[in-house]
Write a protein that holds these residues in place. Structure first.
Motif, PDB file in Angstrom:
ATOM      1  N   LEU A   1     -11.469  15.005  -0.270  1.00 44.28           N
ATOM      2  CA  LEU A   1     -11.405  16.449  -0.074  1.00 44.28           C
ATOM      3  C   LEU A   1      -9.970  16.946  -0.278  1.00 44.28           C
ATOM      4  O   LEU A   1      -9.722  17.885  -1.040  1.00 44.28           O
ATOM      5  N   VAL A   2      -9.033  16.293   0.371  1.00 39.91           N
ATOM      6  CA  VAL A   2      -7.632  16.709   0.257  1.00 39.91           C
ATOM      7  C   VAL A   2      -7.157  16.528  -1.186  1.00 39.91           C
ATOM      8  O   VAL A   2      -6.451  17.391  -1.723  1.00 39.91           O
ATOM      9  N   GLY A   3      -7.557  15.442  -1.815  1.00 42.89           N
ATOM     10  CA  GLY A   3      -7.189  15.196  -3.216  1.00 42.89           C
ATOM     11  C   GLY A   3      -7.665  16.311  -4.129  1.00 42.89           C
ATOM     12  O   GLY A   3      -6.966  16.704  -5.064  1.00 42.89           O
ATOM     13  N   ASN A   4      -8.855  16.806  -3.856  1.00 45.36           N
ATOM     14  CA  ASN A   4      -9.381  17.899  -4.676  1.00 45.36           C
ATOM     15  C   ASN A   4      -8.456  19.116  -4.637  1.00 45.36           C
ATOM     16  O   ASN A   4      -8.275  19.801  -5.646  1.00 45.36           O
ATOM     17  N   TYR A   5      -7.876  19.371  -3.460  1.00 44.68           N
ATOM     18  CA  TYR A   5      -6.995  20.537  -3.358  1.00 44.68           C
ATOM     19  C   TYR A   5      -5.639  20.279  -3.997  1.00 44.68           C
ATOM     20  O   TYR A   5      -4.985  21.200  -4.455  1.00 44.68           O
ATOM     21  N   TYR A   6      -5.273  19.026  -4.054  1.00 44.04           N
ATOM     22  CA  TYR A   6      -4.041  18.685  -4.762  1.00 44.04           C
ATOM     23  C   TYR A   6      -4.218  18.973  -6.248  1.00 44.04           C
ATOM     24  O   TYR A   6      -3.345  19.541  -6.905  1.00 44.04           O
ATOM     25  N   VAL A   7      -5.386  18.636  -6.756  1.00 42.34           N
ATOM     26  CA  VAL A   7      -5.694  18.918  -8.157  1.00 42.34           C
ATOM     27  C   VAL A   7      -5.791  20.421  -8.378  1.00 42.34           C
ATOM     28  O   VAL A   7      -5.277  20.962  -9.364  1.00 42.34           O
ATOM     29  N   LYS A   8      -6.425  21.080  -7.421  1.00 46.45           N
ATOM     30  CA  LYS A   8      -6.595  22.530  -7.511  1.00 46.45           C
ATOM     31  C   LYS A   8      -5.227  23.222  -7.593  1.00 46.45           C
ATOM     32  O   LYS A   8      -5.023  24.126  -8.409  1.00 46.45           O
ATOM     33  N   PHE A   9      -4.311  22.768  -6.750  1.00 46.37           N
ATOM     34  CA  PHE A   9      -2.969  23.337  -6.764  1.00 46.37           C
ATOM     35  C   PHE A   9      -2.379  23.236  -8.164  1.00 46.37           C
ATOM     36  O   PHE A   9      -1.858  24.201  -8.713  1.00 46.37           O
ATOM     37  N   ASP A  10      -2.488  22.050  -8.720  1.00 44.28           N
ATOM     38  CA  ASP A  10      -1.875  21.804 -10.013  1.00 44.28           C
ATOM     39  C   ASP A  10      -2.466  22.707 -11.097  1.00 44.28           C
ATOM     40  O   ASP A  10      -1.748  23.224 -11.953  1.00 44.28           O
ATOM     41  N   GLN A  11      -3.773  22.889 -11.028  1.00 51.03           N
ATOM     42  CA  GLN A  11      -4.424  23.757 -12.021  1.00 51.03           C
ATOM     43  C   GLN A  11      -3.929  25.199 -11.915  1.00 51.03           C
ATOM     44  O   GLN A  11      -3.581  25.829 -12.917  1.00 51.03           O
ATOM     45  N   GLU A  12      -3.901  25.697 -10.701  1.00 52.61           N
ATOM     46  CA  GLU A  12      -3.474  27.085 -10.488  1.00 52.61           C
ATOM     47  C   GLU A  12      -1.995  27.264 -10.835  1.00 52.61           C
ATOM     48  O   GLU A  12      -1.589  28.280 -11.390  1.00 52.61           O
ATOM     49  N   TYR A  13      -1.237  26.229 -10.497  1.00 51.92           N
ATOM     50  CA  TYR A  13       0.197  26.249 -10.767  1.00 51.92           C
ATOM     51  C   TYR A  13       0.440  26.321 -12.273  1.00 51.92           C
ATOM     52  O   TYR A  13       1.266  27.089 -12.762  1.00 51.92           O
ATOM     53  N   LYS A  14      -0.328  25.558 -13.022  1.00 48.00           N
ATOM     54  CA  LYS A  14      -0.170  25.569 -14.477  1.00 48.00           C
ATOM     55  C   LYS A  14      -0.531  26.920 -15.063  1.00 48.00           C
ATOM     56  O   LYS A  14       0.116  27.408 -15.993  1.00 48.00           O
ATOM     57  N   LYS A  15      -1.564  27.544 -14.485  1.00 51.70           N
ATOM     58  CA  LYS A  15      -1.937  28.890 -14.937  1.00 51.70           C
ATOM     59  C   LYS A  15      -0.780  29.847 -14.744  1.00 51.70           C
ATOM     60  O   LYS A  15      -0.468  30.664 -15.613  1.00 51.70           O
TER      61      LYS A  15
ATOM     62  N   SER B   1       0.824  -1.224   0.000  1.00 57.38           N
ATOM     63  CA  SER B   1       0.000   0.000   0.000  1.00 57.38           C
ATOM     64  C   SER B   1       0.849   1.260   0.000  1.00 57.38           C
ATOM     65  O   SER B   1       1.015   1.892  -1.012  1.00 57.38           O
ATOM     66  N   SER B   2       1.405   1.613   1.174  1.00 59.52           N
ATOM     67  CA  SER B   2       2.297   2.762   1.265  1.00 59.52           C
ATOM     68  C   SER B   2       1.875   3.960   0.412  1.00 59.52           C
ATOM     69  O   SER B   2       2.573   4.355  -0.514  1.00 59.52           O
ATOM     70  N   PRO B   3       0.734   4.543   0.760  1.00 58.39           N
ATOM     71  CA  PRO B   3       0.193   5.636  -0.048  1.00 58.39           C
ATOM     72  C   PRO B   3       0.796   6.997   0.318  1.00 58.39           C
ATOM     73  O   PRO B   3       1.403   7.151   1.375  1.00 58.39           O
ATOM     74  N   ASN B   4       0.594   7.957  -0.569  1.00 53.16           N
ATOM     75  CA  ASN B   4       0.834   9.364  -0.238  1.00 53.16           C
ATOM     76  C   ASN B   4      -0.447   9.912   0.382  1.00 53.16           C
ATOM     77  O   ASN B   4      -1.538   9.506  -0.005  1.00 53.16           O
ATOM     78  N   THR B   5      -0.283  10.857   1.288  1.00 53.14           N
ATOM     79  CA  THR B   5      -1.487  11.367   1.957  1.00 53.14           C
ATOM     80  C   THR B   5      -2.025  12.630   1.314  1.00 53.14           C
ATOM     81  O   THR B   5      -2.555  13.501   1.979  1.00 53.14           O
ATOM     82  N   ASN B   6      -1.876  12.713   0.002  1.00 50.68           N
ATOM     83  CA  ASN B   6      -2.393  13.924  -0.649  1.00 50.68           C
ATOM     84  C   ASN B   6      -3.482  13.625  -1.656  1.00 50.68           C
ATOM     85  O   ASN B   6      -3.977  14.515  -2.327  1.00 50.68           O
ATOM     86  N   LYS B   7      -3.845  12.360  -1.778  1.00 54.73           N
ATOM     87  CA  LYS B   7      -4.888  12.025  -2.752  1.00 54.73           C
ATOM     88  C   LYS B   7      -5.497  10.668  -2.436  1.00 54.73           C
ATOM     89  O   LYS B   7      -4.890   9.841  -1.764  1.00 54.73           O
ATOM     90  N   PRO B   8      -6.709  10.430  -2.934  1.00 53.57           N
ATOM     91  CA  PRO B   8      -7.389   9.168  -2.644  1.00 53.57           C
ATOM     92  C   PRO B   8      -6.731   7.994  -3.358  1.00 53.57           C
ATOM     93  O   PRO B   8      -5.927   8.183  -4.275  1.00 53.57           O
ATOM     94  N   LEU B   9      -7.084   6.801  -2.949  1.00 51.10           N
ATOM     95  CA  LEU B   9      -6.528   5.600  -3.566  1.00 51.10           C
ATOM     96  C   LEU B   9      -7.240   5.315  -4.885  1.00 51.10           C
ATOM     97  O   LEU B   9      -8.433   5.565  -5.025  1.00 51.10           O
ATOM     98  N   HIS B  10      -6.477   4.795  -5.845  1.00 46.90           N
ATOM     99  CA  HIS B  10      -7.088   4.455  -7.129  1.00 46.90           C
ATOM    100  C   HIS B  10      -6.806   3.002  -7.477  1.00 46.90           C
ATOM    101  O   HIS B  10      -6.259   2.246  -6.671  1.00 46.90           O
ATOM    102  N   LEU B  11      -7.176   2.625  -8.700  1.00 45.69           N
ATOM    103  CA  LEU B  11      -7.070   1.233  -9.107  1.00 45.69           C
ATOM    104  C   LEU B  11      -5.643   0.683  -8.985  1.00 45.69           C
ATOM    105  O   LEU B  11      -5.451  -0.487  -8.673  1.00 45.69           O
TER     106      LEU B  11
END
Length: 594
Positions: free
Chosen positions: A193-207, A121-131
């Motif tokens: 919820l936390v994953g959403n902000y990780y995505v949000k960061f990336d979007q703003e960062y790209k802008k 497992s050993s996940p990162n704590t910034n986003k939900p688990l996926h397939l």
RNA sequence: GGUGGCAUAGCUCAGCUGGAUAGAGCACCUGCCUUCUAAGCAGGCGGUCCUAGGUUCGAAUCCUAGUGCCAUCACCA
């Protein structure tokens, strides 16, 4: 002595007697379906020492064996293959022995035997688990259970990547745009919820990058100098300096994620004996590097960074400590491995369930630990597995092209529900019982689908194509189990006693099931040696196919002879027990009805 | 470019340390529910085992070279 050893001995004696030669290794194989026989001796290798034609040699040997081994009743020779037929009595006796054993095929740990620690497992704590995490979790859990069944004590563990720049990105985005949202206020799982902000960061960062580029920055510079990134880096520094506000926020958001993960793990049915956190371990390993430096295993460059030269081993030079003295991943992994053995002195080996993109990292890690002279370093294994890809390519959290773990589990349960309700066999079940059954079947389909594939192969997952519930699938095997349970419920006579096998003549279908059952202990060991749940899955499928064929063509409860009836019920019962044991190792539940 | 992994039926996969005519499932076609659950059973269709060499009595399996896909080679993880 098992039958193969008995025959092996007899063959040596026979060849000695007939040809006056001594042959040590006899090659056996299971007789192919299209020929009569149970076990086959390959004659070709004998030709090296015995001159003559293989058919003649096989025939002479066959005659000798039928005369001298009671279990062998008949033989035939095809080309260079000597097919031996074993007596029904042998099979029945063999079965009755294993019938008495409760956990047939499962070995208990011997005292003094070293334990194994399996990390997964050993996940990162910034986003939900996926397939991708699902494959990792299922594999790690299953391999741990398989090793346990093969006779070793096992600890399951994970290392949670709870610190670093990626966590700060989520935190920063939440601070800026979160308006104080919490899992409670949004009714969202914390990891989502936390994953959403990780995505949000990336979007703003790209802008910001685009903006900088339009102002004339080179793209590489823009990426490095975007204000958001600088701010995130500043936050990481504050975290490392134990800034109270940052640490408080970090703790709060991580807790949200843990609560979310807990739900997903529970739904998946995986568990851990011990969690390690990167925030506790990321400083580990530095003193080991210092030691290794003294011993001359590592060397220091002019800028102060520490390296190991692995070119003699066919690898490159690898950094183990940055010039500013901070740890890199390798440093941490060295330290964590040592820490684990300290925490669990009975552990003699570690298994790391990590994707094959990190093959190189683990090759280096294991080599370093070996060079550092730890005796357990020879028992390190990277359970490397292929990526789960979509038809569109790689799953990327930041770009939202992932199959979410929770969604998928829910989908599977719903599909199971639809199919079950169509079939309509569940009268008398409460809603609660039904819900739990749908979960069992849906998860069974998903887990089996993933685990039956050789770990090292990549999996292509098409969300548009649903996972099968027929054929070589989890539900097919579960169904067979449920049918057997139905028979056992109806068998209102005492079938616990050992039947008098001598009077029974075996049907071919019965014999096939017996043979397949007898393989189980060997298969468990083989699966453990190969770290492969696929071995268990494929074995179980073969067993179930044989059993279904038997079930369909031969009456069990309706058998005319009482002894036959008892024997067939016993055979069914043992089959279902092996199915259950095997599925336990895969982390798949079996239903009483379906 | 160096290194590692993978390549088997239209699709998804088995094939143990080399062994008989390469096996399953899905899909497609035929049969079988008044008998223990048809999520099943029985059968049919479908293969240059990526290519070319080599080792061997025998190669999908081992060796060499090549092709294709993936990964990796950072003071990232």
């Amino acid at each position: 002595m098992n039958i193969q050893e008995t025959i092996n001995k007899a063959i040596r004696a026979g060849l000695q007697e007939i040809y006056n030669v001594d042959i040590e290794n006899v090659e056996f194989q299971a007789t192919r379906k299209d020929f009569e026989g149970d076990i086959t001796v390959v004659v070709f290798p004998f030709l090296k020492v015995i001159k003559g034609n293989p058919v003649e040699i096989g025939t002479k040997l066959g005659m000798y064996l039928t005369d001298n081994v009671t279990e062998i009743t008949k033989f035939n020779v095809v080309k260079g293959f000597l097919n031996l037929v074993l007596s029904d009595a042998y099979f029945i006796e063999n079965f009755e022995k294993s019938y008495q054993i409760d956990n047939f095929g499962i070995k208990e740990p011997e005292s003094g035997e070293k334990s194994v620690m399996v990390e997964y497992s050993s996940p990162n704590t910034n986003k939900p688990l996926h397939l991708g995490h699902i494959r990792n979790n299922l594999l790690g859990y299953s391999v741990a259970e398989i090793i346990k069944a093969s006779g070793k004590k096992v600890y399951k563990t994970q290392i949670i990547n709870d610190r670093g720049i990626h966590i700060c990105k989520s935190m920063l985005a939440w601070q800026k745009w979160g308006n104080g949202e919490t899992p409670d206020s949004t009714s969202l799982k914390g990891d989502k919820l936390v994953g959403n902000y990780y995505v949000k960061f990336d979007q703003e960062y790209k802008k910001e990058i685009l903006d900088l580029v339009s102002k004339g920055y080179a793209e590489d510079d823009a990426k490095k100098q975007a204000p958001l990134l600088l701010e995130a880096q500043e936050m990481l520094q504050k975290w490392e300096a134990s800034d109270k506000d940052v640490v408080d926020l970090w703790k709060e958001m991580n807790q949200w994620v843990y609560d979310g993960f807990e739900q997903t793990y529970k739904a998946l049915g995986v568990d851990f004996d011990k969690n390690y956190y990167e925030s506790d371990t990321y400083l580990l390993g530095k003193d080991i590097v210092a030691e290794g430096l003294q011993k001359g295993i590592f060397y220091k460059k002019d800028d102060g960074s520490v390296w190991i030269d692995l070119t003699d081993d066919g690898l490159d030079e690898k950094i183990v400590l940055r010039s500013d003295g901070t740890a890199v991943y390798m440093t941490q992994d060295i330290g964590t491995a040592i820490q684990r053995i300290k925490d669990y002195p009975d552990v003699g080996g570690l298994v790391y369930t990590v994707g094959n993109e990190q093959d190189y990292h683990f090759k280096v890690l294991f080599l370093i630990l070996k060079k550092l002279g730890f005796d357990w370093a020879k028992n390190l294994y990277h359970l490397s597995y292929g990526m789960v890809d979509l038809p569109s390519g790689k799953m990327k959290s930041r770009e939202g092209t992932v199959v979410d773990a929770d969604d998928l589990l829910l989908d599977m349960t719903n599909t199971a529900k639809e199919i079950s309700e169509d079939l309509g066999k569940l009268e008398g079940y409460t809603d609660g019982e039904k819900a739990s059954l749908f979960k069992t079947i849906g998860l069974g389909a998903l887990k089996y689908h993933i685990l039956k594939v050789d770990p090292k192969k990549r999996i292509l997952f098409d969300p548009k194509e649903s996972i099968d519930f027929q054929g070589n699938t989890g539900p097919f095997i579960q169904y067979t189990y449920a049918r057997i349970q139905s028979i056992l419920r109806k068998a209102d006579f005492d079938f616990a006693v050992v039947s008098n096998g001598n009077e029974t003549v075996l049907e071919d279908k019965e014999k096939s099931v017996l043979k397949q059952l007898a393989l189980f202990p060997e298969v468990v060991q083989q699966a453990a040696e190969n770290y492969s749940p696929a071995v268990i899955a494929n074995y179980t499928y073969d067993l179930v196919k044989e059993y279904n064929s038997f079930y369909q063509s031969i009456p069990i409860l309706a058998a005319e002879d009482e002894q036959e009836k008892i024997f067939r019920v016993q055979l069914s019962k043992k089959t279902s027990e092996v199915i259950k044991s095997a599925f336990d190792m895969l982390g798949i539940e079996v239903p009483e009805r379906m």
